[in-house]
Design a protein around this motif. Structure first.
Motif, mmCIF file in Angstrom:
data_model
loop_
_atom_site.group_PDB
_atom_site.id
_atom_site.type_symbol
_atom_site.label_atom_id
_atom_site.label_comp_id
_atom_site.label_asym_id
_atom_site.label_seq_id
_atom_site.Cartn_x
_atom_site.Cartn_y
_atom_site.Cartn_z
ATOM 1 N N ASN A 160 0.816 -1.217 0.000
ATOM 2 C CA ASN A 160 0.000 0.000 0.000
ATOM 3 C C ASN A 160 0.848 1.266 0.000
ATOM 4 O OD1 ASN A 160 -2.352 -1.535 0.034
ATOM 5 N ND2 ASN A 160 -2.501 -1.517 2.272
ATOM 6 N N SER A 161 2.124 1.142 0.363
ATOM 7 C CA SER A 161 3.012 2.306 0.400
ATOM 8 C C SER A 161 3.630 2.610 -0.965
ATOM 9 C CB SER A 161 4.135 2.088 1.418
ATOM 10 O OG SER A 161 5.080 1.126 0.936
ATOM 11 N N ILE A 162 3.452 1.691 -1.927
ATOM 12 C CA ILE A 162 4.034 1.898 -3.255
ATOM 13 C C ILE A 162 3.374 3.089 -3.940
ATOM 14 C CG2 ILE A 162 4.361 0.874 -5.545
ATOM 15 C CD1 ILE A 162 4.333 -1.877 -4.160
ATOM 16 N N GLU A 163 4.182 3.981 -4.455
ATOM 17 C CA GLU A 163 3.651 5.165 -5.124
ATOM 18 C C GLU A 163 3.401 4.864 -6.598
ATOM 19 O OE1 GLU A 163 6.068 8.581 -4.486
ATOM 20 O OE2 GLU A 163 5.949 8.469 -2.290
ATOM 21 N N LEU A 164 2.125 4.951 -6.986
ATOM 22 C CA LEU A 164 1.719 4.692 -8.358
ATOM 23 C C LEU A 164 0.835 5.829 -8.849
ATOM 24 C CD1 LEU A 164 0.629 0.947 -7.984
ATOM 25 C CD2 LEU A 164 2.750 1.746 -9.044
ATOM 26 N N THR A 165 0.950 6.131 -10.116
ATOM 27 C CA THR A 165 0.030 7.095 -10.701
ATOM 28 C C THR A 165 -1.327 6.411 -10.851
ATOM 29 O OG1 THR A 165 0.498 6.442 -12.983
ATOM 30 C CG2 THR A 165 1.941 8.127 -11.998
ATOM 31 N N GLU A 166 -2.370 7.191 -11.099
ATOM 32 C CA GLU A 166 -3.693 6.605 -11.299
ATOM 33 C C GLU A 166 -3.695 5.632 -12.474
ATOM 34 O OE1 GLU A 166 -6.579 6.752 -9.478
ATOM 35 O OE2 GLU A 166 -5.163 7.602 -8.026
ATOM 36 N N LYS A 167 -2.957 5.970 -13.504
ATOM 37 C CA LYS A 167 -2.870 5.107 -14.671
ATOM 38 C C LYS A 167 -2.170 3.795 -14.320
ATOM 39 C CE LYS A 167 -1.267 4.976 -19.491
ATOM 40 N NZ LYS A 167 -0.593 5.745 -20.576
ATOM 41 N N GLU A 168 -1.090 3.886 -13.555
ATOM 42 C CA GLU A 168 -0.350 2.691 -13.157
ATOM 43 C C GLU A 168 -1.192 1.823 -12.216
ATOM 44 O OE1 GLU A 168 4.285 4.290 -13.330
ATOM 45 O OE2 GLU A 168 3.072 4.589 -11.517
ATOM 46 N N LYS A 169 -1.911 2.482 -11.293
ATOM 47 C CA LYS A 169 -2.758 1.717 -10.370
ATOM 48 C C LYS A 169 -3.849 0.975 -11.132
ATOM 49 C CE LYS A 169 -3.734 3.269 -6.273
ATOM 50 N NZ LYS A 169 -4.318 4.016 -5.115
ATOM 51 N N ALA A 170 -4.453 1.633 -12.101
ATOM 52 C CA ALA A 170 -5.485 0.984 -12.914
ATOM 53 C C ALA A 170 -4.906 -0.223 -13.645
ATOM 54 C CB ALA A 170 -6.074 1.980 -13.916
ATOM 55 N N ALA A 171 -3.681 -0.076 -14.133
ATOM 56 C CA ALA A 171 -3.030 -1.177 -14.851
ATOM 57 C C ALA A 171 -2.738 -2.347 -13.908
ATOM 58 C CB ALA A 171 -1.736 -0.686 -15.500
ATOM 59 N N VAL A 172 -2.343 -2.048 -12.675
ATOM 60 C CA VAL A 172 -2.079 -3.098 -11.690
ATOM 61 C C VAL A 172 -3.363 -3.863 -11.366
ATOM 62 C CG1 VAL A 172 -1.447 -3.550 -9.281
ATOM 63 C CG2 VAL A 172 -0.050 -2.008 -10.663
ATOM 64 N N LEU A 173 -4.464 -3.135 -11.232
ATOM 65 C CA LEU A 173 -5.746 -3.793 -10.956
ATOM 66 C C LEU A 173 -6.168 -4.691 -12.112
ATOM 67 C CD1 LEU A 173 -7.732 -0.866 -9.284
ATOM 68 C CD2 LEU A 173 -6.589 -2.782 -8.162
ATOM 69 N N GLU A 174 -5.993 -4.213 -13.319
ATOM 70 C CA GLU A 174 -6.301 -5.031 -14.505
ATOM 71 C C GLU A 174 -5.415 -6.262 -14.544
ATOM 72 O OE1 GLU A 174 -8.615 -4.849 -16.711
ATOM 73 O OE2 GLU A 174 -9.491 -2.885 -16.292
ATOM 74 N N GLU A 175 -4.156 -6.093 -14.154
ATOM 75 C CA GLU A 175 -3.220 -7.219 -14.173
ATOM 76 C C GLU A 175 -3.572 -8.242 -13.101
ATOM 77 O OE1 GLU A 175 -0.249 -9.288 -16.061
ATOM 78 O OE2 GLU A 175 -1.051 -7.314 -16.632
ATOM 79 N N ALA A 176 -4.104 -7.780 -11.978
ATOM 80 C CA ALA A 176 -4.522 -8.707 -10.922
ATOM 81 C C ALA A 176 -5.666 -9.594 -11.411
ATOM 82 C CB ALA A 176 -4.949 -7.925 -9.677
ATOM 83 N N VAL A 177 -6.595 -8.986 -12.140
ATOM 84 C CA VAL A 177 -7.685 -9.761 -12.746
ATOM 85 C C VAL A 177 -7.106 -10.764 -13.736
ATOM 86 C CG1 VAL A 177 -9.716 -9.639 -14.257
ATOM 87 C CG2 VAL A 177 -9.407 -7.941 -12.434
#
Length: 271
Positions: free
Chosen positions: A192-209
């Motif tokens: 949760n401490s990892i700094e991600l842009t909104e675009k990067e966070k969205a990509a991480v969520l898509e990758e989790a799926v």
């Protein structure tokens, strides 16, 4: 983006800002589907067979080898460094011990995996080269999933297979983690401490799926591979004594058939 929308609320309907909460929300349906694959249902019922377990170990080895190669290579990346715990979490050496126990010293020559496992490994190596921050999604879903269910699944496996010792069950044990619950809290906090842009966070969520989907495909491919091999063995068993192949020939034929299935699968699923 549908994944982002589903990740905005936690199970109580409140908005969650932590990445770990958002991944959990985004992958909730996929998680349920993964648990309801035939292979996982066999586990839940305590009906896992030695053949099922051995082919599962082979696929887990290939998946973790790719994941840990890329985690090691990107250990200093700002998104990977906070969740890089090789001494506590690494699974490759444990899987190697299990594979040697079941297949012997030349186990590397006997590892067979379906097309879905190959795709999973290829995806991990691709993002390791091009988008290392996406490794966060795979590390979280794999490590915390196995850490959470490891003790229970290990006991189920030992009982189902009638194993008298812990040999062949190294994968389920995390000797570097004294308290799984405390470690999971630490891991989530670091993630949760990892700094991600909104675009990067969205990509991480898509990758989790995508990580869950890749796992589901692996489970389904393994079951198909086992079903065809079982049917083939039964056909040989039902033939007249004169037509029955020696047991060693049947084993060789089944292994060859599994290789053929994996090869065909690669072509079917080529992107």
């Amino acid at each position: 983006m549908d994944t982002m929308k589903s990740a905005r609320k936690n199970e109580t309907g409140e908005v969650g800002s932590d990445l770990s909460e958002q991944i959990k929300a985004a992958t909730k349906d996929n998680h349920v589907r993964a648990e309801n694959t035939q292979l996982m249902l066999s586990y839940q019922k305590g009906e896992i067979t030695l053949v099922q377990y051995k082919v599962l170990l082979c696929s887990l080895y290939e998946i973790y080898r790719a994941l840990e190669d890329e985690m090691d290579r990107n250990a200093s990346h700002p998104a990977v460094a906070p969740i890089y715990f090789p001494q506590e979490l690494s699974r490759v050496e444990s899987l190697e011990r299990d594979l040697e126990h079941f297949f012997g010293s030349e186990w590397r020559k006997r590892v067979i995996v379906p097309a879905a496992t190959q795709r999973y490994g290829q995806r991990l190596r691709q993002i390791g080269r091009e988008n290392p921050e996406l490794l966060v999604a795979h590390a979280y879903t794999r490590y915390l999933g196995d850490l959470s269910g490891g003790q229970v699944l290990g006991k189920i496996t030992q009982k189902s297979l009638g194993l008298s010792s812990k040999e062949g069950l190294s994968f389920f044990h995390f000797p570097g983690v004294s308290s799984p619950n405390r470690f999971k809290q630490l891991y989530r906090s670091r993630m949760n401490s990892i700094e991600l842009t909104e675009k990067e966070k969205a990509a991480v969520l898509e990758e989790a799926v995508q990580a869950f989907e890749l796992n589901i495909q692996v489970f389904d491919d393994l079951q198909k591979m086992l079903s065809v091999a079982t049917e083939t063995a039964d056909q040989h068993k039902d033939r007249s004594p004169a037509a029955v192949l020696p047991s060693s020939s049947i084993v060789q034929f089944t292994v060859g058939l599994c290789v053929a299935l994996a090869t065909i699968g690669v072509g079917m699923y080529a992107l």
